[in-house]
Design a protein around this motif. Structure first.
Motif, short mmCIF file in Angstrom:
data_model
loop_
_atom_site.label_atom_id
_atom_site.label_comp_id
_atom_site.label_asym_id
_atom_site.label_seq_id
_atom_site.Cartn_x
_atom_site.Cartn_y
_atom_site.Cartn_z
N VAL A 174 0.84 -1.20 0.00
CA VAL A 174 0.00 0.00 0.00
C VAL A 174 0.88 1.25 0.00
O VAL A 174 0.65 2.19 -0.76
N LEU A 175 1.91 1.25 0.83
CA LEU A 175 2.83 2.40 0.89
C LEU A 175 3.47 2.64 -0.48
O LEU A 175 3.47 3.77 -0.98
N GLU A 176 4.00 1.60 -1.09
CA GLU A 176 4.67 1.75 -2.39
C GLU A 176 3.70 2.22 -3.47
O GLU A 176 4.07 3.05 -4.32
N THR A 177 2.49 1.71 -3.45
CA THR A 177 1.50 2.12 -4.44
C THR A 177 1.12 3.58 -4.25
O THR A 177 1.04 4.35 -5.23
N ALA A 178 0.91 4.00 -3.01
CA ALA A 178 0.61 5.41 -2.74
C ALA A 178 1.77 6.30 -3.18
O ALA A 178 1.56 7.33 -3.82
N PHE A 179 2.97 5.88 -2.87
CA PHE A 179 4.15 6.67 -3.25
C PHE A 179 4.27 6.78 -4.77
O PHE A 179 4.63 7.83 -5.31
N SER A 180 3.93 5.70 -5.48
CA SER A 180 4.08 5.68 -6.94
C SER A 180 3.18 6.70 -7.64
O SER A 180 3.42 7.03 -8.80
N THR A 181 2.18 7.22 -6.96
CA THR A 181 1.29 8.21 -7.58
C THR A 181 1.95 9.58 -7.70
O THR A 181 1.46 10.44 -8.43
N GLY A 182 3.04 9.80 -6.96
CA GLY A 182 3.71 11.09 -6.98
C GLY A 182 3.03 12.15 -6.11
O GLY A 182 3.45 13.30 -6.12
N LEU A 183 2.02 11.75 -5.36
CA LEU A 183 1.29 12.70 -4.52
C LEU A 183 1.92 12.92 -3.15
O LEU A 183 1.61 13.91 -2.49
N PHE A 184 2.80 12.00 -2.73
CA PHE A 184 3.29 12.02 -1.36
C PHE A 184 4.79 11.77 -1.29
O PHE A 184 5.35 11.07 -2.14
N VAL A 185 5.41 12.28 -0.25
CA VAL A 185 6.80 11.96 0.08
C VAL A 185 6.78 10.62 0.82
O VAL A 185 5.98 10.42 1.73
N ARG A 186 7.63 9.70 0.41
CA ARG A 186 7.63 8.36 0.99
C ARG A 186 7.67 8.37 2.52
O ARG A 186 6.91 7.66 3.18
N SER A 187 8.55 9.20 3.09
CA SER A 187 8.71 9.20 4.55
C SER A 187 7.49 9.77 5.28
O SER A 187 7.37 9.60 6.49
N ASP A 188 6.59 10.41 4.57
CA ASP A 188 5.37 10.95 5.20
C ASP A 188 4.24 9.94 5.25
O ASP A 188 3.27 10.14 5.99
N ILE A 189 4.31 8.89 4.46
CA ILE A 189 3.20 7.93 4.35
C ILE A 189 3.18 7.02 5.57
O ILE A 189 4.19 6.42 5.94
N LYS A 190 1.99 6.91 6.17
CA LYS A 190 1.78 6.03 7.32
C LYS A 190 0.71 5.01 6.95
O LYS A 190 -0.32 5.36 6.38
N VAL A 191 0.95 3.74 7.29
CA VAL A 191 0.01 2.67 6.98
C VAL A 191 -0.21 1.84 8.24
O VAL A 191 0.76 1.47 8.92
N ARG A 192 -1.48 1.58 8.55
CA ARG A 192 -1.82 0.72 9.69
C ARG A 192 -2.81 -0.34 9.21
O ARG A 192 -3.54 -0.13 8.25
#
Length: 116
Positions: A25-43
């Motif tokens: 989920v993190l990698e897919t969200a990051f791949s959109t270019g909308l977010f900085v990887r280190s900002d993404i939180k997944v639970r």
């Protein structure tokens, strides 16, 4: 920011390790270019089948709640949802219910500890 919270039935975790699911989920969200990887939180929150009613019975499900800072377009949010659901469908082709929704955080009311 952003936060992705996955609700799912416990048997999902017998198919894949929780860390692997969250990483995808993190990698897919990051791949959109909308977010900085280190900002993404997944639970991930697993539920026993006996504590859910899906399709009028005890069926497996995955639902992702995406909480992101306001400012993205409807098209960007729809693309993010489609990509995450598609990735989960790829990982769990036999799970009958895989869904996602996006909610916007309002900048005016958002606060975290380093802001006070």
């Amino acid at each position: 920011m952003p936060h992705f919270i996955l609700d799912c039935t416990e048997p999902i975790l017998e198919q894949k390790e929780p860390k692997e699911i969250m990483q995808e989920v993190l990698e897919t969200a990051f791949s959109t270019g909308l977010f900085v990887r280190s900002d993404i939180k997944v639970r991930l929150n697993p539920y026993p089948l006996k504590h859910s009613l899906v399709m009028e019975g005890e069926e497996d499900f995955i639902h992702v709640f995406g909480n992101i800072m306001q400012g993205r377009t409807d098209e960007q949010k729809a693309d993010l949802s489609r990509k995450i659901v598609a990735k989960l469908k790829e990982l769990f082709p036999d799970v009958p219910i895989i869904s996602m929704n996006i909610r916007d955080f309002e900048k005016a009311s958002y606060c975290k500890k380093d802001m006070v």
